[in-house]
Enzyme design. Structure first.
Site, PDB file in Angstrom:
ATOM      1  CD  GLU A 307     -12.631  13.287  27.975  1.00 47.83           C
ATOM      2  OE1 GLU A 307     -11.990  12.907  26.991  1.00 47.83           O
ATOM      3  OE2 GLU A 307     -13.153  14.418  28.053  1.00 47.83           O
ATOM      4  CB  CYS A 399      -8.955  19.942  23.321  1.00 50.71           C
ATOM      5  SG  CYS A 399      -8.871  18.306  24.068  1.00 50.71           S
TER       6      CYS A 399
HETATM    7 ZN   LIG Z   1      -7.223  18.215  25.618  1.00 53.55          ZN
END
Ligand SMILES: [Zn+2]
Length: 638
Positions: A307, A399
């Site tokens: 990521e 998230c």
């Molecule tokens: Zn996120």
């Protein structure tokens, strides 16, 4: 410090190193227009949906088990508690904006549950209480314990400031007291693998005035680059921003959300300490990001792998990661850089990121979310290492959804600031602004139209300066005061109007807002020979659904022909569409071949077509299909 209930996420109202100060929470309210609508959807649809998802995904059960009120196994990832806190933070901002008995009841239940899950020593984390008892602080790299605490602190401050409710703050403070006994000089020398606690501790310092919280934030920042976060069994040190000390960083690297939560926290420490080396580093890092690692949408994080940020100019369109949280992190960082310096470029990036990378993360319905935000899709559903055209109700790692919720609920915070000279308006939206003796009404159809009309409803008698940001995309901006062209100073990025203002004064700002094409640096491989369409702060895209009968991949744009735009009330909740002349390429001569010598077939036939571009943020709200931001130029392929 302050005991007045206010509701801003960043109360930099007296931060010594802040060139610009934040306004008290609730100073800006949206009325009519895009943001008022998005806030209404956030409140009416997203928040109730989010609460249902927290129940379904197990976040609340985890806390119930930790509190001894239920039995069973922990469900989900180690940071499940943080989603609860982000939802609570969003709810607190919403209740500060407009009280709600229903939200209040839900929050009461959740806060009471969080209190019950807290240990006698103040520790609070459902994963380590339920799934790995006795192993707290053993995996700083991936355990997210301080990260979860950071989100709890932020939620607690939103309640304290927004509603006056200090219950969650009391819980958070007990946990923070315990953390002070574990980490710090002479105690544990390490920090969390995922930054977040730093900005939360600085905010706690702003609220309480207790210096030890700021000192702990600084201490935790300084643990980076000492290879103390480990064990880094599978990941590079850069992934956790642990390769070099924070003041020696030359760019942004590693996990994009972690990297930018860290720079956000570092910027917060700067605002309170004035540590010049920190600001110097942060400026260098911000430049590194915008000069080579930023998508046109404001999205960040090119790689699915870890990521992470890629190398400079490594910005694939279809394989982009561009996590919604990364964009939110970028906004939070740029906001603090704007406060630190007063430079319009930070407000420019906030605008770009907000209208494009962030807003694309949530559906128009408010109940579907992207984690990955590509700039091109072939229409295939998301699979490993590739985003797709379907937003999901929730994610295994959830998230992003509550992060969008808390941002939208607190969006008024990011509109304006003040300094010794007066007031600065950085973002334009229809609504009202009220701060220390000044009340303004702002009327505008921004971002669809570039006219902004500001009426002074109340003002102090002493002269003050109204500074209006001229967005970086805009040329030929003009301003009139009570009908007469105003010839005041133009600071870089801002029109400054110095006046003894009177009630009833009217300021009219004109930001010419023409659709136009932009190109990318030639070193960005995925955009070679392509252009993208922008109009005002909005990045546009082509969607398959607007181009039936062919393949989106066969379309090219004629950049020599003018672009036209038109308001379409019925499309995507009301948007300005941009129309362009284009060509559809006949690719039938390729048949089953993937490669062929040049000249092996006659030049492909091209038929003129009209292209219809829609705002990128609104893509994937109709039938799933292909989408692209970057469009091949017809003249390059003639
Ligand atoms: Zn996120």
């Amino acid at each position: 410090m302050t005991s007045k209930p206010t509701a801003g996420p960043v109360e930099a109202t007296r931060s010594p190193a802040a060139t610009l100060k934040t306004l008290a929470g609730g100073a800006v309210t949206f009325e009519g227009g895009l943001w008022a609508r998005r806030q209404a959807v956030n409140r009416a649809a997203a928040l109730p949906h989010g609460l249902r998802m927290l129940e379904t995904a197990g976040n609340l059960d985890n806390l119930r088990i930790a509190a001894g009120r239920a039995t069973g196994r922990f469900r989900g990832r180690v940071f499940m508690d943080s989603d609860v806190y982000k939802w609570l933070e969003a709810a607190a901002f919403e209740m500060a904006r407009v009280p709600s008995a229903e939200l209040s009841k839900s929050c009461d239940t959740l806060i009471e549950l969080v209190a019950a899950a807290q240990g006698d020593d103040g520790y609070l984390n459902s994963y380590y209480t339920v799934a790995e008892p006795g192993r707290r602080w053993t995996d700083l790299t991936h355990g997210h314990e301080l990260y979860c605490l950071g989100h709890m602190i932020q939620a607690a401050l939103a309640f304290r400031r927004g509603t006056g409710d200090g219950r969650l703050l009391a819980i958070a403070t007990r946990f923070v007291d315990y953390v002070h006994s574990v980490f710090g000089p002479g105690r544990r020398l390490t920090t969390d693998g995922h930054a977040e606690i730093e900005m939360a501790l600085v905010e706690l310092y702003r609220e309480t005035g207790e210096r030890r919280h700021l000192d702990l934030a600084s201490f935790l920042l300084d643990q980076r680059g000492c290879n103390r976060i480990g064990p880094n069994r599978h990941d590079s040190l850069a992934a956790f921003q642990d390769r070099v000390p924070v003041r020696e960083a030359t760019g942004v690297e590693g996990h994009a959300v972690r990297a930018l939560y860290l720079t956000t926290g570092a910027a917060d420490v700067y605002l309170e300490t004035g540590d010049a080396a920190l600001l110097q580093t942060l400026t260098r890092q911000w430049d590194d990001m915008v000069e080579g690692k930023l998508y046109l949408t404001g999205g960040v994080g090119a790689r699915h792998l870890a990521e992470s940020f890629g190398h400079p100019y490594e910005l694939p369109s279809d394989l982009a990661y561009s996590e919604t949280c990364g964009a939110i992190a970028s906004l939070m960082w740029s906001w603090r850089m704007l406060l630190a310096t007063g430079h319009a470029r930070y407000a420019d990036l906030i605008e770009r990121t907000l209208y494009n990378a962030i807003l694309a993360g949530v559906s128009l319905s408010g109940e579907r979310y992207f984690y990955v935000n590509p700039l091109a899709s072939n229409g295939e559903v998301e699979h490993l290492h590739r985003g797709g055209p379907l937003r999901k109700p929730w994610h295994l790692v959830a998230c992003c959804p509550p992060n969008v919720m808390r941002l939208l609920a607190s969006l008024g915070h990011y509109v304006a600031t003040r300094d010794g000279s007066g007031l600065q308006v950085h973002q334009y939206a229809a609504g009202r602004l009220q701060t220390s003796g000044i009340r303004l009404t702002i009327e505008t159809a921004y971002p669809w139209e570039g006219r902004v009309r500001i009426t002074v409803d109340e003002t102090s008698a002493t002269p003050w300066t109204l500074a209006l940001r001229v967005p970086g995309w805009c040329t030929g901006a003009g301003v009139r005061v009570n009908g007469s062209p105003a010839a005041d100073t133009v600071a870089p990025g801002y029109l400054r109007l110095d006046r003894a203002w009177a009630r009833g004064d009217v300021v009219e700002l004109d930001l010419p807002l023409e659709a136009h094409c932009v190109e990318a640096h030639p070193w960005v491989e995925s955009t070679r020979g392509c252009v993208a369409v922008e109009r005002g702060p909005l990045v546009y895209c082509l969607e398959q659904v607007d181009h039936p009968g062919g393949r989106l991949a066969d379309l090219e744009i004629d950049t020599g022909a003018p672009l036209t735009s038109a308001w379409d009330a019925d499309r995507l909740g009301g948007v300005a569409v941009v129309r362009a002349q284009g060509r559809e390429v006949d690719t039938s001569s390729w048949q089953h071949r993937l490669y062929r010598p040049i000249g092996a077939a006659p030049a492909a036939a091209r038929r003129p077509v009209q292209l219809t571009a829609v705002p990128y943020y609104a893509w994937a709200n109709r039938e799933p299909g292909a989408m692209r931001v970057w469009i091949p130029r017809a003249e390059d392929r003639a």
